[in-house]
Design a protein around this motif. Structure first.
Motif, PDB file in Angstrom:
ATOM      1  N   ALA A 209       0.829  -1.210   0.000  1.00 16.10           N
ATOM      2  CA  ALA A 209       0.000   0.000   0.000  1.00 16.10           C
ATOM      3  C   ALA A 209       0.862   1.258   0.000  1.00 16.10           C
ATOM      4  O   ALA A 209       0.614   2.203  -0.759  1.00 16.10           O
TER       5      ALA A 209
ATOM      6  N   CYS B 134       2.765   2.149  -3.272  1.00 14.28           N
ATOM      7  CA  CYS B 134       2.018   2.945  -4.253  1.00 14.28           C
ATOM      8  C   CYS B 134       1.808   4.380  -3.772  1.00 14.28           C
ATOM      9  O   CYS B 134       2.029   5.333  -4.508  1.00 14.28           O
ATOM     10  N   GLU B 135       1.350   4.516  -2.512  1.00 12.00           N
ATOM     11  CA  GLU B 135       0.971   5.840  -2.023  1.00 12.00           C
ATOM     12  C   GLU B 135       2.160   6.777  -1.881  1.00 12.00           C
ATOM     13  O   GLU B 135       2.053   7.969  -2.189  1.00 12.00           O
TER      14      GLU B 135
ATOM     15  N   SER C 220      -0.066 -10.485  -6.146  1.00 13.77           N
ATOM     16  CA  SER C 220      -0.165  -9.155  -6.744  1.00 13.77           C
ATOM     17  C   SER C 220       0.360  -9.161  -8.176  1.00 13.77           C
ATOM     18  O   SER C 220      -0.232  -8.568  -9.082  1.00 13.77           O
TER      19      SER C 220
ATOM     20  N   CYS D  26       3.456   0.172  -9.736  1.00 11.97           N
ATOM     21  CA  CYS D  26       2.583   0.287  -8.565  1.00 11.97           C
ATOM     22  C   CYS D  26       1.234  -0.368  -8.847  1.00 11.97           C
ATOM     23  O   CYS D  26       0.485   0.097  -9.711  1.00 11.97           O
TER      24      CYS D  26
ATOM     25  N   GLN E 294      -2.051  -1.610  -6.699  1.00 13.85           N
ATOM     26  CA  GLN E 294      -2.769  -1.809  -5.444  1.00 13.85           C
ATOM     27  C   GLN E 294      -3.463  -3.166  -5.450  1.00 13.85           C
ATOM     28  O   GLN E 294      -3.928  -3.645  -6.495  1.00 13.85           O
TER      29      GLN E 294
END
Length: 529
Positions: A116, A119-120, A350, A374, A376
């Motif tokens: 998480a 990506c953020e 993922s 990236c 999610q």
């Protein structure tokens, strides 16, 4: 006429009267010789009476000593076994299980938090791995500290204090503004989490011998519940509220545990080792009241108050040196393979969901930079993660059955070896469903191995160094957990075959170490010193 004239010497008169020589006065009209004879006879009667009194007192003293010698005694082991597995042990199972649940939740969110934040905050794969590494670095720093505290100040004190520490910094993590802050706060949270294994220590000291291994392994049910709860919370919270709420909600159950610890007594074994007989008896009476059983008859046997506790030199002495070194290797391997497969599962799922490839090796070959993209986690990804997480439950069954049937050493060897085999199969090109099944099976054996190491460690060490043994073993495990993110996340993004081959090698090495353990602890009573 005086006493000397009656035929009694001065010394005799002294012995009879217990004083200095005395003078005998005879009234007029009484024959003096008769009076002297009567006086001598009276004094002899007094002497005989005194001798009889002395003999009676000696006899009573001898009978009292004999009665004390024949008085029944009991140890804490005997008391715990006699009181059985009742309401108190059920309460203790739920309480220690709650601590285990929170520990599992804090651990499970690492595999979700990393992707998480990747990506953020646009992190690199190394930075992502560091989020996990700092937690286990904190655990490494805190493991032996909590072990020493628990051995010197009590199991309950160490467990509650570490729980407060974990809760405080866990809550603060949710407010982390930057990457550096989250590293600091996660590291401090890890220091607190390191005290959680003391729940296993105090649990093992309250459970009867025949229930000890199954009871400790039963705690893994709560670990499985914790990992499942963390995944479910992530499934609900992450898409709408984000990672701060995931961290917050996963910390709240620890507050409930801290409140419930009010009804948790201190370990009777700890009191015995410290020479606190009255406190130990009070704890035994509490257990008896909970279980509705009579307190054992006789006197509690208490070890010397001078017994040394919490000393590393005892763990590395002649009696336990080989056991300790091999156990450190097994603890290292347990954490390395368990946390490795947890982290690798998220990364593999993922990647499979972000490409059209049918297997992980094909996905890597199709796009060299795909791991840096990236992506999610989606709802389907959380479902697959949940399926692999449920593998913890059959892992518990595997552990319980194998340690009871095969013994502790052979069970550990089989569990590690089979983990390595199934982990390596994951690197083969196969459909996603089959890959998920292989991850599921590998995690089940990794779970079984980790819990079996806990059982063996609690059984092999005496009370004087048991908590320290668990703490030091946890420290070795943290080293494995610190390293494994660079295999299960960083190396895996380069080549899945190399990463899974590493887990195979560690699994085989741990299996060999288990067979070299000098003692088999199945059915063995816990030692106090």
């Amino acid at each position: 006429m005086n006493l000397r004239e009656s035929g009694l010497s001065t010394d005799e008169s002294s012995r009879v009267l217990g004083a200095s020589p005395a003078v005998l006065f005879v009234p007029n009209g009484v024959d003096q010789e008769d009076a002297a004879v009567q006086f001598r006879m009276g004094s002899l009667q007094i002497q005989e009476s005194a001798v009889e009194d002395m003999s009676t007192e000696q006899q009573r003293s001898h009978e009292s000593k004999k009665e004390n010698d024949n008085q029944e005694t009991f140890t804490v082991d005997k008391a715990v076994n006699q009181l059985g597995f009742g309401k108190f042990q059920l309460f203790l199972t739920l309480l220690c299980g709650l601590a285990w649940t929170v520990d599992a939740m804090e651990t499970m969110i690492l595999s979700i938090l990393g992707p998480a934040l990747l990506c953020e905050w646009r992190l690199s794969s190394v930075q992502e791995a560091l989020i996990t590494t700092v937690v286990f670095t904190g655990m490494l720093a805190g493991s032996s500290v909590w072990g020493v505290i628990s051995d010197k100040y009590g199991r309950k004190y160490g467990l509650v204090l570490s729980s407060v520490f974990t809760f405080y910094f866990g809550i603060l993590t949710a407010a982390s503004p930057t990457f550096v802050w989250i590293l600091i706060l996660r590291c401090l949270t890890g220091v607190g989490i390191a005290g959680c294994p003391q729940a296993v220590t105090i649990y093992s000291e309250f459970v009867p011998t025949n229930y000890r291994a199954p009871g400790i392994l039963l705690l893994d049910v709560f670990w499985a519940m914790g990992t499942i709860m963390a995944t479910l919370i992530a499934l609900v919270v992450m898409p709408s509220l984000g990672w701060p709420y995931l961290v917050l909600f996963c910390s709240l159950p620890l507050l409930v545990f801290i409140i419930l610890c009010r009804w948790l007594p201190e370990s009777a074994r700890y009191y015995v080792v410290t020479g606190e007989k009255e406190s130990a008896m009070k704890t035994i009476e509490q257990i008896a009241a909970w279980n509705n059983k009579p307190v054992p008859l006789g006197e509690l046997v208490v070890e010397s108050i001078d017994t040394t506790r919490g000393e590393f030199k005892d763990m590395l002495g002649k009696e336990y040196a080989q056991t300790t070194l091999l156990l450190w290797l097994l603890w290292f391997a347990s954490a390395f393979v368990y946390y490795g497969i947890v982290l690798a599962t998220t990364e593999i799922i993922s990647e499979l969901s972000s490409t059209d490839s049918s297997c992980i090796t094909a996905a890597q070959d199709s796009d060299e930079d795909c791991w840096e993209t990236c992506e999610q986690l989606q709802t389907a990804d959380y479902v697959d993660i949940l399926w692999t997480t449920i593998a913890e439950l059959p892992g518990i069954v595997i552990a319980i059955v194998t340690v009871q049937v095969l013994g502790r050493k052979k069970a550990l060897a089989c569990q590690f070896a089979l983990f390595g085999i199934f982990a390596f199969i994951v690197s083969f090109c196969m459909p996603r469903t089959l890959t998920t099944i292989m991850l599921f099976t590998a995690r089940a054996f990794a779970t079984a191995a980790f819990q079996s190491v806990y059982v063996y460690t609690c059984e092999v060490y005496p009370t004087t160094i048991r908590a320290l043994g668990v703490g030091a073993g946890s420290g070795a495990a943290r080293i494995g957990a610190i390293i494994t993110p660079f295999v299960g996340q960083v190396l895996l993004k380069k080549t899945v075959t190399a990463a899974m081959s590493t887990y195979l090698a560690v699994g085989i090495l741990a299996a060999l170490a288990a067979m070299l353990l000098p003692l088999e602890t199945k059915g063995r009573e816990l030692k106090s010193t």
